[in-house]
Design a protein around this motif. Sequence first.
Motif, PDB file in Angstrom:
ATOM      1  N   GLN A 162       0.847  -1.193   0.000  1.00 54.07           N
ATOM      2  CA  GLN A 162       0.000   0.000   0.000  1.00 54.07           C
ATOM      3  C   GLN A 162       0.888   1.250   0.000  1.00 54.07           C
ATOM      4  N   ARG A 165       3.683   2.564  -5.916  1.00 52.08           N
ATOM      5  CA  ARG A 165       3.189   2.539  -7.290  1.00 52.08           C
ATOM      6  C   ARG A 165       4.093   1.648  -8.117  1.00 52.08           C
ATOM      7  N   ALA A 215      -1.430  -5.744  -7.066  1.00 47.42           N
ATOM      8  CA  ALA A 215      -2.699  -5.073  -6.783  1.00 47.42           C
ATOM      9  C   ALA A 215      -3.366  -5.684  -5.560  1.00 47.42           C
ATOM     10  N   ASP A 234      -0.661   0.472  -6.165  1.00 52.72           N
ATOM     11  CA  ASP A 234      -1.262   1.162  -7.310  1.00 52.72           C
ATOM     12  C   ASP A 234      -0.495   0.692  -8.540  1.00 52.72           C
ATOM     13  N   ARG A 239      -4.478  -0.443 -13.743  1.00 52.23           N
ATOM     14  CA  ARG A 239      -4.748   0.442 -14.883  1.00 52.23           C
ATOM     15  C   ARG A 239      -3.987  -0.114 -16.081  1.00 52.23           C
ATOM     16  N   SER A 248       6.794   6.152 -10.536  1.00 50.05           N
ATOM     17  CA  SER A 248       6.778   4.762 -10.070  1.00 50.05           C
ATOM     18  C   SER A 248       7.837   4.515  -9.010  1.00 50.05           C
TER      19      SER A 248
END
Length: 423
Positions: free
Chosen positions: A186, A189, A224, A229, A246, A267
């Motif tokens: 969490q 990215r 994920a 993310d 995404r 990232s």
Amino acid sequence: MLKGKTIVIGVCGGIASYKAVGLCSMLVKAGAKVQVMMTQSAAKFVTPFTFQTISRHQVYTDTFEEQDAARISHIDVADHADLIVIAPATANMIGKMAHGLADDMMSTTLLATTAPIWVSPAMNVHMLAHAAVQHNLEILRQRGVRILDPAEGQLACGYTGKGRLPEPEDLFQEIQCYFQAEHSWQGKRLLVTAGGTRERIDPVRYIGNDSSGKMGYALAEAAARKGADVVLVSANVAIPAPEGVRLVQVETAEQMRSAVLQEFDQSHVVIKAAAVADYRPIRTETKKRKKQPLEPGASQQTDADNWTIELVPNPDILAELGERRTHQFIIGFAAETHDLAHYAMDKLRRKKCQLMVANDISAEGAGFHGDTNIVSLFDDNGLLMAFPQMTKRELADRILSVAEQKLPGSSSEVQGGERDALR
């Protein structure tokens, strides 16, 4: 981490079923909602009332014993489970699961659920080693079911060997670690690339490779699930995108480079699992090139009919990311056919990666199209860990766990002295 989680325990008919009582108690004390399913044989060893008293919930033993007309029990249990643990799992239930049989409450629920399923086999050492049981376990592994390794020791039948159900404390710790890992990424990215690029020759032909994208998709799905993310840059993949990511779809190496560079600066971790074409045609025909028909009386094509395609190098995306890197942790992939360690270390150093995942695509059970893989992980100091054959979903979890330990600032960063223990 267990508060608010619904954990279903499936208890099969074996002497080890008494251990499931202890596991149920620990989970309830930790705040989990525990629902228990039992086979008819399991009820011969431990009564359903015992589990009902500890879990404070109805115990399911019969598909047709519906307590509430407004819901179908096996569907309701299947839909609300966050995790299903079959402990102990008998050879009979393992066989049912492997072959899709549904003739009781437990096997029917297992077919209806989309929750993760764990199986903890417990049986006689020779039953466990039987080819049929091992084959069924392998089928379940390939479907993404996690098989918990049986413990060794004195068995109820008098034999000594592998086949004991792990202690309730060990099973509880595994479950606790699983839910802790759910949130371990969490705030991070991740940028993941997957699939194989295609370089167009003309509107109907291209230069490509055999990548299926399954490994990259498994990594994106696992990240994920752990709370990251995730941006997934995917090239020419025929499988559905994982939930919660995404998706950015591309076709060529240059398109992939553009998409990756657009996401790179934001990232924290970059996983370059895509198979990017090293070369592309210097010129792409706008119309389909037609094969020249044979001249009248000719028996075969001549050298004049040959088609020579001139190729130029594609951008080296991984090398460029290594040069641009500021704070990113970069994981590269190396698909080789020989001298695995040599080429993996060479690629890791040239591309300035922090971790290299290498596999021998010529080995049985490894490679592009299958659901399993066999990989080794390398860092600056050489071989870090070598994994046996396992599903790509299992490998994704293992790779992310290692990467998490090696991220800058990690309290569990892998030190040199721990490397042997990891292998």
